[in-house]
Scaffold this active site. Structure first.
Site, PDB file in Angstrom:
ATOM      1  N   SER A  39      13.509  28.142   2.071  1.00 52.33           N
ATOM      2  CA  SER A  39      12.713  26.944   1.906  1.00 52.33           C
ATOM      3  C   SER A  39      11.303  26.981   1.174  1.00 52.33           C
ATOM      4  CB  SER A  39      12.762  26.085   2.911  1.00 52.33           C
ATOM      5  OG  SER A  39      14.139  25.434   3.120  1.00 52.33           O
ATOM      6  N   LYS A  42      10.692  25.509  -2.067  1.00 49.22           N
ATOM      7  CA  LYS A  42      10.205  23.951  -2.213  1.00 49.22           C
ATOM      8  C   LYS A  42       8.648  24.023  -2.566  1.00 49.22           C
ATOM      9  CE  LYS A  42      13.688  21.930   1.128  1.00 49.22           C
ATOM     10  NZ  LYS A  42      14.136  23.229   1.756  1.00 49.22           N
ATOM     11  N   SER A  99      10.859  19.554   5.027  1.00 49.00           N
ATOM     12  CA  SER A  99      11.678  20.702   4.334  1.00 49.00           C
ATOM     13  C   SER A  99      13.033  20.374   4.195  1.00 49.00           C
ATOM     14  CB  SER A  99      11.716  22.134   5.208  1.00 49.00           C
ATOM     15  OG  SER A  99      12.088  23.153   4.173  1.00 49.00           O
TER      16      SER A  99
END
Length: 450
Positions: A39, A42, A99
């Site tokens: 993640s 992101k 997230s």
């Protein structure tokens, strides 16, 4: 993704520590190994989202319809449902704080139409930032063949987030936030709550990646960014990141010259302004109430607008002929005559968007050696010259970045007083229109006759 009870499989370890003020590397280990970012991906999704908002492609209050694809993304997620609508700002909060994978995919589709197209934009942006060993395949970071990055590249991205979009950086330090459909907690809240000065940035976890984290902390005049790939658990990862931040503060000098990273040029264009105009009906003139005090720009605007009003009530000289001069802030003192060499025939927009001279009218405009400043934008038609000048002034003050070099011009015709900005390149005019429309203002692009 906070999964402290889960032990990751033996994922490769990598680390990087820099002095954020000048980018100096203070520690690295396997920093150029291509690994699964999870993640941390992101961070780039959000970087592109911030860029799109700043350049008028989308606004924070745009209502985004959630697709079946976005709604079907596996956890961590907000719990978005296919077909529901949600403001873009809440998707940003969900992706940065929670997230959320469904929020990340929705962001991608809202900006570029599809996640595949958005991934291509992510890669173009990564290249422009100097992330030479990164390839993105999706917007959320779930494991996919070829979706790889490095500790060095993610550290570079974290530094750009801090310097390029400081107005949004506070998102990464929020322990919790309202994401529209519910309040969500920060996946990085344990480090934020335990390490003095920590204010971001992003966690990540998949089985293939292990526990990843890009962290930033500030103490006094010093700011350190530390990145870890391949932690065995969230607890051991946080402990390692704390050690690396400590190492960074020990090695960084107390005083160092600030050297901000170079921000990449904006090169991701949306549909042309001409197409957008056909879908944007002309709204009623905006209210002329003064903005709320509290900022320097608001105070400046208030003072100047008062001067406009005072000048508007002063006795006007008897006109000899209708004129369409470049609109400037009216003042009580008569200006000195402008140099004759700069006096050009004024122009009025035709139905085709070209400019035609008006007999007896005169305009002073900037001369351009490049030959490309023949474009302009129209921000409305008004019942009086004063109203048109007022709107031009307020628009210029609110869009200093894009309209600073433009010339304000009021053109009188049989239908009223046209408020125009002229003397712009095509790119400048198109960008200004996109930004104005993203704020709900009207704008039409016009240029030279082809």
């Amino acid at each position: 993704m906070a999964l402290s009870a889960i032990q990751a499989q033996a994922a490769p370890y990598a680390a990087m520590v820099i002095d954020a003020r000048n980018g100096e590397v203070l520690h690295s280990r396997n920093a150029d190994s291509r690994l699964h970012p999870a993640s941390l991906t992101k961070m780039m999704t959000l970087y592109v989202a911030f860029e799109a908002v700043e350049n008028g492609e989308i606004s924070l209050d745009t209502m985004v319809r959630i697709s079946k694809k976005a709604a079907a993304e596996p956890p961590s997620k907000l719990g978005l449902r296919a077909g529901q609508q949600i403001r873009f700002r809440y998707l940003i909060r969900g992706a940065s704080v929670k997230s959320a994978n469904d929020a990340a995919t929705a962001i991608a589709e809202a900006i570029e139409g599809s996640e595949a197209a958005f991934a291509r934009r992510m890669n173009r942006t990564a290249k422009s930032l100097g992330m030479t060993r990164t390839t993105f395949k999706n917007a959320h970071g779930l494991t996919e063949a070829g979706h790889l990055s490095t500790a060095r590249d993610m550290t570079t991205l974290g530094r750009h987030l801090f310097f390029d979009y400081p107005q949004y950086y506070n998102l990464f330090s929020r322990i919790s936030t309202d994401a529209g459909i519910r309040t969500v907690s920060n996946t990085n809240r344990r480090l934020l709550g335990s390490y003095r000065g920590a204010d971001g940035i992003k966690t990540g976890y998949t089985r293939a990646a292990g526990f990843n984290l890009v962290a930033s902390a500030e103490r006094g005049n010093e700011r350190i960014i530390a990145t870890v790939f391949g932690g065995r658990s969230s607890a051991t990862r946080n402990a390692r990141v704390a050690e690396l931040l400590d190492l960074g503060f020990q090695r960084a000098p107390s005083r160092v010259a600030m050297k901000k990273p170079r921000r990449p040029a904006y090169g991701h264009h949306v549909a042309s302004a001409d197409i957008a105009v056909t879908r944007s009906p002309r709204p009623a003139p905006r209210p002329s109430a003064a903005p709320a005090a509290g900022t320097v720009i608001a105070a400046l605007e208030d003072d100047i607008l008062k001067a406009v009003e005072e000048a508007a009530t002063a006795p006007a000289p008897t006109p000899t002929a209708p004129t369409a001069t470049a609109a400037a802030v009216p003042v009580a003192v008569a200006p000195r005559p402008r140099p004759a060499a700069l006096s050009l025939a004024s122009a009025r927009p035709t139905a085709q968007g070209a400019a035609q001279p008006d007999a007896g009218q005169e305009i002073v405009t900037r001369l351009s050696s490049s030959g490309g400043r023949h474009w302009g934008i129209n921000v409305g038609r008004y019942g009086s010259r004063y109203q048109a000048e007022r709107v031009l002034l307020k628009t210029a003050l609110r869009e200093l970045g894009t309209l600073d070099d433009a010339l304000r011009k009021v053109v009188q015709n049989s239908r009223g007083f046209e408020a125009n900005f002229v003397g712009m390149t095509e790119d400048q005019a198109a960008l200004a229109c996109r930004r104005l429309k993203s704020r709900g203002a009207e704008c039409q692009l016009f240029g030279p006759r082809s």
